[in-house]
Scaffold this motif. Structure first.
Motif, PDB file in Angstrom:
ATOM      1  N   GLY A 160       0.793  -1.223   0.000  1.00 41.58           N
ATOM      2  CA  GLY A 160       0.000   0.000   0.000  1.00 41.58           C
ATOM      3  C   GLY A 160       0.823   1.269   0.000  1.00 41.58           C
ATOM      4  N   GLU A 161       2.104   1.168   0.400  1.00 34.51           N
ATOM      5  CA  GLU A 161       2.917   2.378   0.505  1.00 34.51           C
ATOM      6  C   GLU A 161       3.495   2.825  -0.838  1.00 34.51           C
ATOM      7  OE1 GLU A 161       4.336   2.221   5.181  1.00 34.51           O
ATOM      8  OE2 GLU A 161       5.632   1.286   3.654  1.00 34.51           O
ATOM      9  N   ILE A 162       3.580   1.914  -1.809  1.00 36.10           N
ATOM     10  CA  ILE A 162       4.110   2.314  -3.113  1.00 36.10           C
ATOM     11  C   ILE A 162       3.208   3.370  -3.750  1.00 36.10           C
ATOM     12  CG2 ILE A 162       4.675   1.537  -5.432  1.00 36.10           C
ATOM     13  CD1 ILE A 162       6.683   0.629  -3.357  1.00 36.10           C
ATOM     14  N   ALA A 191       7.952   2.514 -10.329  1.00 30.79           N
ATOM     15  CA  ALA A 191       7.483   1.836  -9.125  1.00 30.79           C
ATOM     16  C   ALA A 191       6.642   0.614  -9.467  1.00 30.79           C
ATOM     17  CB  ALA A 191       6.685   2.809  -8.258  1.00 30.79           C
ATOM     18  N   GLY A 192       5.814   0.725 -10.517  1.00 28.91           N
ATOM     19  CA  GLY A 192       4.987  -0.410 -10.911  1.00 28.91           C
ATOM     20  C   GLY A 192       5.818  -1.586 -11.366  1.00 28.91           C
ATOM     21  N   ALA A 193       6.855  -1.313 -12.154  1.00 25.52           N
ATOM     22  CA  ALA A 193       7.739  -2.395 -12.598  1.00 25.52           C
ATOM     23  C   ALA A 193       8.448  -3.032 -11.417  1.00 25.52           C
ATOM     24  CB  ALA A 193       8.752  -1.841 -13.601  1.00 25.52           C
ATOM     25  N   ALA A 209      10.057   6.289   8.439  1.00 24.40           N
ATOM     26  CA  ALA A 209       8.730   6.457   9.040  1.00 24.40           C
ATOM     27  C   ALA A 209       8.864   6.911  10.482  1.00 24.40           C
ATOM     28  CB  ALA A 209       7.947   5.151   8.973  1.00 24.40           C
ATOM     29  N   ARG A 210       7.874   7.673  10.903  1.00 25.96           N
ATOM     30  CA  ARG A 210       7.769   8.065  12.313  1.00 25.96           C
ATOM     31  C   ARG A 210       6.342   7.767  12.727  1.00 25.96           C
ATOM     32  NH1 ARG A 210       9.972  13.713  13.435  1.00 25.96           N
ATOM     33  NH2 ARG A 210       8.290  14.317  12.019  1.00 25.96           N
ATOM     34  N   GLY A 211       6.192   6.791  13.629  1.00 27.10           N
ATOM     35  CA  GLY A 211       4.855   6.320  13.945  1.00 27.10           C
ATOM     36  C   GLY A 211       4.255   5.693  12.707  1.00 27.10           C
ATOM     37  N   GLY A 212       3.084   6.111  12.313  1.00 30.03           N
ATOM     38  CA  GLY A 212       2.457   5.592  11.109  1.00 30.03           C
ATOM     39  C   GLY A 212       2.643   6.482   9.897  1.00 30.03           C
ATOM     40  N   GLU A 213       3.520   7.503  10.005  1.00 27.80           N
ATOM     41  CA  GLU A 213       3.677   8.486   8.927  1.00 27.80           C
ATOM     42  C   GLU A 213       4.930   8.203   8.106  1.00 27.80           C
ATOM     43  OE1 GLU A 213       4.025  13.367   8.449  1.00 27.80           O
ATOM     44  OE2 GLU A 213       4.268  12.397  10.404  1.00 27.80           O
ATOM     45  N   VAL A 214       4.773   8.108   6.788  1.00 21.34           N
ATOM     46  CA  VAL A 214       5.909   7.929   5.885  1.00 21.34           C
ATOM     47  C   VAL A 214       6.555   9.294   5.643  1.00 21.34           C
ATOM     48  CG1 VAL A 214       6.629   7.277   3.553  1.00 21.34           C
ATOM     49  CG2 VAL A 214       4.943   5.889   4.782  1.00 21.34           C
ATOM     50  N   LEU A 215       7.866   9.388   5.889  1.00 22.66           N
ATOM     51  CA  LEU A 215       8.599  10.641   5.755  1.00 22.66           C
ATOM     52  C   LEU A 215       9.489  10.689   4.520  1.00 22.66           C
ATOM     53  CD1 LEU A 215       9.740  11.151   9.463  1.00 22.66           C
ATOM     54  CD2 LEU A 215       7.684  12.012   8.352  1.00 22.66           C
ATOM     55  N   GLY A 216       9.682   9.557   3.849  1.00 25.57           N
ATOM     56  CA  GLY A 216      10.536   9.534   2.670  1.00 25.57           C
ATOM     57  C   GLY A 216      10.777   8.105   2.235  1.00 25.57           C
ATOM     58  N   SER A 217      11.456   7.953   1.092  1.00 24.02           N
ATOM     59  CA  SER A 217      11.721   6.611   0.585  1.00 24.02           C
ATOM     60  C   SER A 217      12.893   6.625  -0.368  1.00 24.02           C
ATOM     61  CB  SER A 217      10.485   6.040  -0.119  1.00 24.02           C
ATOM     62  OG  SER A 217      10.209   6.783  -1.297  1.00 24.02           O
ATOM     63  N   VAL A 218      13.389   5.421  -0.692  1.00 22.36           N
ATOM     64  CA  VAL A 218      14.439   5.243  -1.682  1.00 22.36           C
ATOM     65  C   VAL A 218      14.326   3.834  -2.249  1.00 22.36           C
ATOM     66  CG1 VAL A 218      16.221   4.333  -0.113  1.00 22.36           C
ATOM     67  CG2 VAL A 218      16.904   5.664  -2.128  1.00 22.36           C
TER      68      VAL A 218
END
Length: 319
Positions: A160-162, A191-193, A209-218
């Motif tokens: 779900g995070e993508i 991202a789909g691939a 992530a902090r708690g349930g909050e997404v703060l960034g990605s790689v």
């Protein structure tokens, strides 16, 4: 004059306040089917949690008018729930505490509150509960500057995070750089691939992530011939300056080391100054630049390389 966007935001906040007041039953004569009002219940909770305190401290911490607080405390004293003694340090101050009957009332309210919240979230799936708690933490962080922030963790992405990552790329790059919707499509394609066919032993996506909050990605993907490609680093504006980007890039490099890649590459654009500083700090070298027209803008694309064999040797020597 209030602009339309602000007026709509204020109306939405007021609507939420009415909803939440109804949800809590704050307008009822007694909270949690008890004989106590919301302010009285809050005082019982504070005294039950603190043990002993003064009226001055309560008024300051709760932002309550001292006169109103005095009337509430008088009612609780008349009900034999609260008692007071003179402070040994200042005879003018009174130390407040709960009586045995007050402790029993506090425990009943505390248990009822726990059960009510448990029933409220029981129909929610685990991820929905995480999202709810994360939203509440975000509200407190934005409106209560002295609230203690939870630690930021870097972990593998969850189902779900993508979709969230794609959305945030589209919104942030549009707001901050004016890129059009084709960039969101570009990110969605990558991202789909990744989701459809990535090998978890060779490729990965991590979120901060902090708690349930997404703060960034790689992301790290296999570019072939012993080369890993770092892709789609982003950090939420509210989390910038906390070292989140450096941690995400460090996670990506560490994974590439462990997976046996000899080299890591990335493509970015020269206007993304903060990201470039992170890459330079991690040891990447700028190897090529090229002007291009993408995402509705004239840009200068950049290719950066990192020799993982060299980085591995350096890290081993330093350890």
């Amino acid at each position: 004059m209030v602009v339309t966007e602000d007026a709509e935001g204020i109306a939405e906040i007021r609507s939420f306040n009415r909803f939440y007041t109804r949800l809590l039953g704050a307008l009822n004569e007694g909270l949690l089917r008890s004989p106590y009002s919301l302010p009285e219940s809050r005082l019982l909770y504070e005294l039950g949690s603190r043990g002993r305190t003064t009226a001055a401290d309560l008024a300051a911490d709760l932002g309550m008018d001292p006169g109103y607080l005095s009337r509430l405390l008088r009612k609780l004293r008349d009900g034999a729930l609260v008692e007071s003694v003179s402070s040994p340090d200042d005879g003018r101050a009174q130390i407040l505490s709960l009586t045995p009957a007050g402790v029993a009332a506090f425990q009943t309210l505390d248990r009822a509150s726990h059960e009510e919240v448990a029933a409220l979230v029981a129909p929610l799936a685990g991820r929905e509960t995480d999202a709810l708690v994360g939203a509440m933490r975000t509200i407190r962080r934005l409106l209560d500057p002295v609230a203690v922030a939870e630690p930021v963790i870097v972990r593998p992405f969850r189902i779900g995070e993508i979709g969230h990552i794609i959305s945030r790329h589209g919104v942030l790059y549009h707001e901050e750089h004016g890129w059009d919707g084709s960039f969101e499509g570009f990110v969605a394609e990558i991202a789909g691939a990744f989701v459809m066919k990535h090998d978890p032993m060779r490729e990965g996506c991590w979120v901060a992530a902090r708690g349930g909050e997404v703060l960034g990605s790689v992301f790290v993907v296999d570019a072939g011939e012993g080369t890993a490609k770092l892709r789609m680093l982003y950090v939420e504006p509210a989390a910038r300056g906390l070292g989140v980007g450096r941690r995400l890039v460090g996670q990506a490099i560490g994974f590439a080391h462990g997976a046996g890649y000899r080299r890591m590459t990335l493509w970015t654009n020269d206007i993304l100054h903060s990201a470039r500083r992170i890459y330079e700090g991690a040891g990447f070298r700028l190897v090529a630049e090229e002007r291009h027209r993408s995402f509705g803008r004239d840009l200068v694309g950049q290719n950066w390389d990192l020799d993982l064999d060299f980085s591995r040797d350096t890290a081993t020597a330093a350890s």
